[in-house]
Scaffold this active site. Structure first.
Site, short mmCIF file in Angstrom:
data_model
loop_
_atom_site.label_atom_id
_atom_site.label_comp_id
_atom_site.label_asym_id
_atom_site.label_seq_id
_atom_site.Cartn_x
_atom_site.Cartn_y
_atom_site.Cartn_z
N HIS A 85 -15.93 5.55 11.44
CA HIS A 85 -16.07 6.65 10.49
C HIS A 85 -17.53 7.06 10.40
O HIS A 85 -18.40 6.21 10.23
CB HIS A 85 -15.55 6.20 9.12
N SER A 134 -16.39 9.65 1.48
CA SER A 134 -15.39 10.55 2.05
C SER A 134 -16.02 11.54 3.00
O SER A 134 -17.08 12.11 2.77
CB SER A 134 -14.69 11.31 0.94
N ARG A 170 -7.79 9.35 14.66
CA ARG A 170 -7.08 9.90 13.51
C ARG A 170 -7.95 10.94 12.82
O ARG A 170 -9.13 10.73 12.62
CB ARG A 170 -6.74 8.79 12.52
N GLY A 223 0.84 -1.20 0.00
CA GLY A 223 0.00 0.00 0.00
C GLY A 223 0.87 1.24 0.00
O GLY A 223 2.04 1.19 -0.39
N GLU A 228 -0.60 2.07 8.61
CA GLU A 228 -1.65 1.75 9.57
C GLU A 228 -1.24 0.59 10.48
O GLU A 228 -1.77 0.43 11.58
CB GLU A 228 -2.95 1.40 8.83
N HIS A 243 -13.54 1.77 10.62
CA HIS A 243 -12.83 2.26 9.45
C HIS A 243 -11.33 2.14 9.55
O HIS A 243 -10.65 1.78 8.59
CB HIS A 243 -13.21 3.74 9.29
N ALA A 269 2.36 2.89 2.38
CA ALA A 269 3.59 2.78 3.15
C ALA A 269 4.53 1.76 2.53
O ALA A 269 5.72 2.04 2.34
CB ALA A 269 3.26 2.40 4.60
N ARG A 276 -14.06 12.82 13.70
CA ARG A 276 -14.81 11.59 13.40
C ARG A 276 -15.45 10.94 14.61
O ARG A 276 -16.59 10.51 14.55
CB ARG A 276 -13.85 10.59 12.77
#
Lengths: 637, 215, 253
Positions: free
Chosen positions: A266, A284, A435, A42, A425, A401, A44, A330
């Protein structure tokens, strides 16, 4: 176990520079002698693999998907934060740092967050250079949007596909190295164990998902960038394949697991439509820029949304949090939604939903502007629900999420196992107990492009790991362990499918360790989960063999690990007797229902150390010190 | 490098195809002179064969090279394309492909056979129902289209030609990289106009002769 | 609703495959196509049979993992929709549904509906990038990009690499995929210095993988879940012509 975070000394603004200077370097000629194994592709993983290969290391990268381009980072929609201050609205590295620490409810390590904010500006430069098509203004400059938890516009975006575009940038950089022969990519390959020799991470055992062959790869450093574990809840916004197996095996080999109970819910997901649901779809958070969240004032109001007059609507986020309103962080927005639904004011099937209404924005800006900003999200919503969000308000509900918790890492992103780095993550750093939106992409790329290329080199130059190859007995032993476990799963031949166990686990987790937690529920879950696990190991039915593509077997192995992780999450949630960020304990709240932290007793990272399958893991602490940010109760009012 | 790639071959097909479309248009305009009488069309033939004889041969060579390259590229590409899907679908529903686009290969083969027939029929006179008189184009044409089956072959071939041009003229332009933004595969008025003109212009002559409108 | 599925079953890359027929019962219109497949698979496992293997991951239409021929159409009957975003409300009670894997030489079947699409990765590795080693970038706002260019680049960059274009193309061509990347990078100022080299290398790799050529049927554009336009192929061809003409091909390394 030593929990020294190895934070550089000196003022926070100089720490990263100081560390970079202190680091030992590997000479160019020696770099290719070192093999770095990167698990996960991904943001990272791909950015780390590409950057390390560019530097000259011999890099091998592994992913379970059929192509590195499919890692779940691709699904991130809204954007990526950076302290560029292009909008002249008062942003700075310090403000991004401050917002992130505060957004994380003062449960993150200041130094890491500061570095994240510092390198955020380089990420945007790097991505633009790679050709990431960020949104632009007519003059040709980069456009920004605002996002939850911040009062400045610092979020860069590529329509609603920012994660995709950033990942493709990193993927292309990775494929470039593949083309040059400096990086070997192993798709459809799943890591099933970490191999330790002399107390250091020296390799991994993998299963080739096509042939079923179990083999080993030896290396001098292992980077885990395997994403989050939200699928422990069964229904989450994660991809179906997202799993905890790599980090869980590392945990069982001795890596500390930090703050597992910090799982983010989320607020803007499409509500569940039925039992058959296999995943939840997030939309989003950027939608909250222009959408207004409301429910009917009166419970049980079944009128169509359009028929409810303004005076009978409760725009509860605007009411409760006047200065942040619909852009509250969130955790706060999610809990507020749960609250109004618990009061019986939820909308849609089952009363588990709230409206996200664009009528005002469409009136103010015109449908075209809204289409320009969120077109693809609206289409997605319509495709899934069959409703047209330009005409009727969307219905949204929170869903699991993101996992702020993960393997514990020091300032250099190294876990408690020497030679095992963890990025993105999969690690716990940077986001504390919550986050902020558009920060996950930032962290993944910061770790991969700008931290690991330095710190992995420092480890190799300092530790000078001796050459090792996969014929070492430690690899044979680990391979045997993997093969035994696989054989055991296939031999059970029970009567229930893996999914049925996963769903059962997910329900317990969501019910007792979801948006709100309490001691009684957590104790129940801690009692129930081992029972489910026990039944799983006696009654699961995994068809097929281990010598072929066997998706049922893959799934069973992952769910088996979730069953163990779920228990650790509940244990961590139980022991953290305070509310902070996404971890909301009902016993610990202010009179008006906000999270009540206990800084005296819990201003620390909880790090769990595995001690054996039948032992309670040990809870260690890394105290958190706040020298730059004043500890305060988060207020978004 | 260029010829080795599928795109290179396709570009060769495009250019040679467009040359042939140009030829076909001129050829058609020449044919239509039959409606102005024997003197006019025979004079035109005389002009081609004597006045600009060298140029005619040059054009013939260009045309011949074009035909050969077009066919060679088509055969090679067809083999590549067929090899690209060794196992076919049991069920496949076209969503955008037209009759024209799907008939390019068989239509092209039919046109190649037709060209041979056409040359034997009206250029060399090998297959010709009434005595062939070199130079008397008018008489040869009128004599050549008295039999129903000859006329029918021409009519059918011209349908194939029209379809081939409808897809080919448009796709050649696209193959060469000319990018009309937001073009839809089904909407292409210029290609359609050329295809219809060629089909109508060529069909008119044999049909008119067969039904005795030109004698 | 109740449905009858005819699904391609193939145990491995080198074994013979065949269609098998399954009943899908009590399917709700709110299920996605893959959730319907999940239901069928759970039933198969409970009956002691092997579930149908198919690739899937994000289930929100962006990772590009999923993809099957549904009733002869790549990703099924809805335009601009990946299989995971196809909902069962578009089918009717009693429908028979035909499910086949992507078919192309470059996409060999691994098992059932799972195919190997690594050829697409190799096309990218051949040149689908901008060489920008980490750390050397200048300030992002020093590169001005007209909004229309950025938007066009984004349109092309939206490709999810699912392979539906190849599957739908009667020639098994990957031109839409390759053209999309060439268009994305070629639209941007950062992509100019490698533009010639990129198109030549990518096209060469695309051919080497055994994909067919483009004959402009337009099937790919119809199948594309991200609505990528055929224009990207014209653009690829244009760039290819220019690069070949200027002799950039001789400078390949």
């Amino acid at each position: 176990m030593p929990l020294d975070a190895h934070v550089p000394s000196g003022p926070i603004g100089e720490q990263w520079d100081r560390r970079k200077f202190e680091m030992k370097l590997v000479s160019p000629a020696n770099k290719r002698k070192y093999t770095v194994l990167v698990v996960g592709s991904g943001l990272a993983g791909a950015s780390a693999a590409a950057s390390l290969a560019e530097l000259g290391y011999d890099v091998k990268c592994f992913c379970f998907q059929d192509s590195p381009r499919r890692a779940h980072s691709i699904a991130a929609q809204g954007g990526i934060n950076a302290a560029k201050n292009y909008q002249n609205d008062g942003d700075s590295v310090y403000r991004l740092f401050y917002d992130t620490v505060k957004g994380g409810d003062f449960r993150s390590r200041e130094s890491n967050v500061y570095r994240l904010a510092e390198v955020s500006v380089n990420i945007i430069d790097q991505c633009v250079a790679q050709g990431v098509p960020f949104a632009r203004e007519y003059g040709g400059l980069l456009a920004n949007r605002s996002f939850g938890g911040a009062q400045v516009s610092r979020t860069f975006y590529a329509r609603g596909q920012t994660g995709q575009q950033l990942l493709l940038g990193a993927y292309q950089a990775l494929e470039r190295q593949v083309g040059l022969g400096r990086l070997h990519m192993f798709p459809r390959t799943e890591m099933l164990d970490l191999v330790m020799i002399d107390g250091r991470a020296r390799g991994i055992v993998v299963r080739d998902l096509v042939s079923g062959a179990v083999t080993s790869h030896a290396g001098d450093d292992v980077v885990l960038a395997t994403g989050g574990y939200s699928n422990v809840f069964y229904l989450s916004t994660n991809a179906k394949g997202s799993n905890c197996t790599a980090i869980w095996r590392a945990y069982k080999r001795g890596a500390g697991f930090a703050n597992p109970c910090y799982t983010q819910i989320h607020p803007t997901c499409i509500p569940q439509s039925g039992e058959h649901q296999s995943k939840l779809t997030l939309m989003s958070e950027s939608l909250r820029n222009d959408g207004r969240v409301w429910v009917p004032t009166r419970g049980g109001d079944t009128r169509a949304p359009g028929a409810i007059p303004e005076s009978e609507r409760d725009y509860y986020l605007e009411r409760k949090y006047p200065s942040f309103g619909n852009l509250s962080p969130r955790d706060i927005a999610s809990r507020a939604a749960k609250e109004v639904c618990d009061e019986g004011r939820g909308v849609g099937p089952g009363g588990r939903g709230v409206y996200l209404d664009f009528a005002d924005a469409i009136k103010r800006l015109g449908e075209n502007t809204i289409r320009e900003r969120y077109g693809n999200l609206f289409e997605m919503y319509q495709r899934i629900t069959g409703e047209n969000p330009y005409a009727v308000p969307m219905r949204i509900y929170p869903a699991v999420h993101y996992a702020m918790g993960g393997l514990w890492v020091d300032y250099n992103l190294m876990s408690t196992i020497p030679g095992l780095h963890v990025a993105g993550e999969a690690n716990f750093s940077d986001h504390g107990a919550n986050r902020l939106g558009a920060s996950a992409l930032m962290q993944g790329l910061a770790d991969g492009y700008f931290v690991l290329p330095y710190t992995v080199g420092d480890y190799l130059a300092t530790a000078k790991p001796a050459p090792v190859n996969a014929s070492h007995p430690a690899f044979r032993e680990a391979e045997r362990g993997v093969a035994d476990r696989t054989a055991k799963l296939l031999a059970i031949n029970g009567t229930r499918t893996t999914d049925s166990f996963h769903r059962e686990l997910g329900k317990v987790m969501w019910e007792y360790c979801g948006m709100a937690r309490n001691e009684k529920g957590l104790l129940f879950a801690l009692d129930r989960i081992p029972q489910i696990r026990e039944e799983f190991w006696q009654n699961v039915d995994v068809p097929g063999s281990d010598a072929e593509l066997n998706q049922a077997l893959e799934k069973a192995g992952r769910v088996a690990d979730f069953m163990e992780l779920g228990e650790l999450i509940c244990r961590d949630a139980l022991e953290r007797r305070e509310s902070c960020g996404a971890h909301f304990r009902e016993e610990y709240q202010t009179p008006d229902g906000e999270a009540l932290r206990d800084d005296e007793h819990f201003a620390h990272v909880a790090v769990w150390q595995y001690r054996g399958d039948h032992q309670t893991p040990e809870r260690l602490q890394e105290p958190l010190e706040f020298d730059n940010v004043h500890l305060s109760q988060r207020s978004y009012k | 490098m260029f010829w080795r790639s599928t795109i290179g071959k396709k570009m060769v097909m495009s250019v040679t195809g467009l040359i042939m479309v140009g030829f076909v248009l001129v050829h058609m305009l020449g044919n239509l002179q039959i409606f102005e009488g024997a003197a006019r069309i025979n004079a035109y033939s005389h002009f081609l064969h004597f006045t600009i004889n060298e140029l005619l041969w040059l054009l013939r060579i260009i045309l011949l090279v074009s035909v050969i390259l077009h066919i060679v590229a088509a055969i090679q590409l067809t083999r590549i394309d067929r090899a690209a899907r060794p196992v076919g679908y049991e069920r496949k529903e076209p969503q955008a492909a037209t009759i024209a686009s799907r008939s390019m290969r068989w239509g092209g083969l039919a046109l190649a056979l037709f060209i041979v027939f056409h040359l034997l029929h009206l250029t060399t006179g090998t297959i010709h129902p009434v005595p062939f008189v070199p130079g008397d184009v008018y008489a040869n044409m009128v004599g050549g289209f008295q039999m129903w089956w000859v006329t029918l072959i021409y009519v059918l071939a011209m349908i194939a030609l029209g379809l081939h041009i409808f897809h080919g003229a448009w796709s050649s332009i696209r193959t060469l990289g000319v990018n009309r933004p937001k073009a839809r595969p089904t909407r292409r008025p210029i290609a359609a106009a050329v295809a219809v003109a060629v089909w109508a212009g060529f069909t008119l002559v044999p049909v008119a002769i067969f039904f005795g409108w030109v004698r | 609703m109740n449905l009858t599925l005819h699904v391609w079953r193939q145990a491995g890359p080198s074994t013979e495959g065949a269609f098998a027929t399954y009943e899908a019962r009590d399917i709700s219109g709110d299920m996605s196509f893959l959730e319907m497949m999940d239901v069928v698979n759970e039933g198969l496992i409970e009956r002691g049979e092997q579930p149908v293997a198919f690739d899937h991951d994000c289930r929100e239409g962006i990772c590009g993992s999923c993809g099957m021929m549904i009733n002869g159409v790549a990703h099924g009957p809805m335009k601009a929709t990946a299989t995971c975003q196809l909902f069962m409300r578009h089918f009717h009670d009693g429908d028979a549904i035909h499910v086949e894997p992507w078919r192309a030489r470059a996409f060999p079947v691994i098992k059932d509906l799972v195919v190997d699409r690594s050829a697409l990765d190799r096309v990218i590795a051949a040149g689908g990038f901008i060489t920008a080693p980490t750390g050397g970038a200048r300030d992002a706002n020093n590169i001005l990009i007209a909004k229309t260019n950025a938007d066009d680049a984004m349109d092309a960059a939206a490709c999810i690499g699912c392979g539906a274009c190849v599957a739908a193309c009667p020639n098994g061509s990957a031109s839409l995929f390759t053209g999309a990347k060439i268009t994305h990078l070629g639209q941007l100022p950062q992509g100019q210095s490698e533009r010639d080299r990129r198109v030549l290398q990518m096209v060469a790799q695309m051919d080497e993988e055994g994909f067919g050529g483009c004959t402009w049927h337009g099937e790919c554009q119809e199948a594309c879940p991200k609505n990528i336009s055929l224009d990207v192929i014209a653009r690829m061809n244009h760039d290819f012509l220019v690069a070949s003409w200027t002799g950039a091909g001789d400078k390949r390394d």
